[in-house]
Design a protein around this motif. Structure first.
Motif, PDB file in Angstrom:
ATOM      1  N   ASP A 114       0.641  -1.244   0.056  1.00 59.89           N
ATOM      2  CA  ASP A 114      -0.121  -0.045  -0.019  1.00 59.89           C
ATOM      3  C   ASP A 114       1.008   1.200   0.013  1.00 59.89           C
ATOM      4  N   VAL A 115       0.394   2.202  -0.544  1.00 60.18           N
ATOM      5  CA  VAL A 115       1.207   3.566  -0.538  1.00 60.18           C
ATOM      6  C   VAL A 115       0.086   4.666  -0.290  1.00 60.18           C
ATOM      7  N   SER A 116       0.531   5.704   0.510  1.00 60.21           N
ATOM      8  CA  SER A 116      -0.263   6.898   0.931  1.00 60.21           C
ATOM      9  C   SER A 116       0.381   8.051   0.041  1.00 60.21           C
ATOM     10  N   LEU A 117      -0.309   8.896  -0.520  1.00 60.83           N
ATOM     11  CA  LEU A 117      -0.135  10.049  -1.004  1.00 60.83           C
ATOM     12  C   LEU A 117      -0.886  11.059  -0.671  1.00 60.83           C
ATOM     13  N   PHE A 131      -6.298  12.827  -7.730  1.00 62.67           N
ATOM     14  CA  PHE A 131      -4.907  12.100  -7.983  1.00 62.67           C
ATOM     15  C   PHE A 131      -5.077  11.116  -9.231  1.00 62.67           C
ATOM     16  N   TYR A 132      -4.201  11.304 -10.125  1.00 64.71           N
ATOM     17  CA  TYR A 132      -4.053  10.460 -11.265  1.00 64.71           C
ATOM     18  C   TYR A 132      -3.116   9.543 -11.445  1.00 64.71           C
ATOM     19  N   LYS A 133      -3.342   8.288 -12.003  1.00 65.51           N
ATOM     20  CA  LYS A 133      -2.314   7.218 -12.612  1.00 65.51           C
ATOM     21  C   LYS A 133      -2.221   7.089 -14.083  1.00 65.51           C
ATOM     22  N   ASP A 134      -1.121   7.105 -14.580  1.00 63.67           N
ATOM     23  CA  ASP A 134      -1.275   7.160 -16.147  1.00 63.67           C
ATOM     24  C   ASP A 134      -2.179   7.810 -16.624  1.00 63.67           C
ATOM     25  N   GLY A 135      -2.654   8.934 -16.319  1.00 63.77           N
ATOM     26  CA  GLY A 135      -3.610   9.939 -16.889  1.00 63.77           C
ATOM     27  C   GLY A 135      -4.954   9.698 -16.527  1.00 63.77           C
ATOM     28  N   VAL A 136      -5.067   8.505 -15.704  1.00 64.95           N
ATOM     29  CA  VAL A 136      -6.602   8.066 -15.402  1.00 64.95           C
ATOM     30  C   VAL A 136      -7.131   8.584 -13.971  1.00 64.95           C
ATOM     31  N   SER A 147      -5.030   6.838  -0.149  1.00 63.79           N
ATOM     32  CA  SER A 147      -4.308   5.633   0.014  1.00 63.79           C
ATOM     33  C   SER A 147      -4.609   4.554  -1.035  1.00 63.79           C
ATOM     34  N   VAL A 148      -3.664   4.129  -1.800  1.00 61.46           N
ATOM     35  CA  VAL A 148      -3.524   3.226  -3.149  1.00 61.46           C
ATOM     36  C   VAL A 148      -3.188   1.834  -2.457  1.00 61.46           C
TER      37      VAL A 148
END
Length: 151
Positions: A114-117, A131-136, A147-148
């Motif tokens: 898990d990761v927290s941003l 929050f975006y990941k790879d433009g999504v 938290s991811v």
């Protein structure tokens, strides 16, 4: 700035606070995980102003570096190195005079962890962060935190 370094990665660079982005004038402490062993460990860095430079400050010794006030010129690659040829993996630190940073771990996370941003603004505000990941888009938060799970 990339520099080819040949060494045995046997140390770990610790960065406190544990994040990759900083605001101008914040402080950071960097230390080598193998301090106290026979080789003398030094914190080194590559920035836009210098290559393979010892990270020095008023309060430093061979295995630690404390920077009281960061500036954008401190942006760069930091690592530990010993005279015996050992080193750590390098980490990239970014310093901005801008109003927003993303707080994320400085070291890579392991797949499945898990990761927290967290989005931080200066001055502090209660704006909603997307929050975006790879433009999504992966989430929005009025607290600026996400938290991811299982990256």
């Amino acid at each position: 700035m990339a520099m080819l370094t040949l060494c045995a990665a046997v140390a770990a660079l610790r960065v406190l606070p544990d994040r990759a982005q900083f605001f101008q004038y914040e402080s950071v402490s960097l230390s080598c995980g193998q301090e106290g062993n026979s080789p003398a460990w030094r914190v080194k860095r590559n920035t836009s102003m210098s290559v393979n430079q010892d990270c020095s400050s008023e309060r430093t010794n061979d295995s630690r570096c404390f920077i009281d006030a960061l500036y954008p010129l401190d942006t760069g690659e930091y690592w530990c190195e010993s005279a015996a040829g050992g080193c750590s993996d390098a980490v990239n630190i970014t310093v901005t005079a801008g109003p927003v940073i993303l707080e994320s771990p400085v070291l890579p996370v392991t797949e499945g962890d898990d990761v927290s941003l967290r989005c931080r603004t200066k001055p502090t505000s209660n704006l909603t962060a997307d929050f975006y990941k790879d433009g999504v888009l992966i989430g929005s938060s009025s607290a600026g935190h996400i938290s991811v799970p299982a990256v």
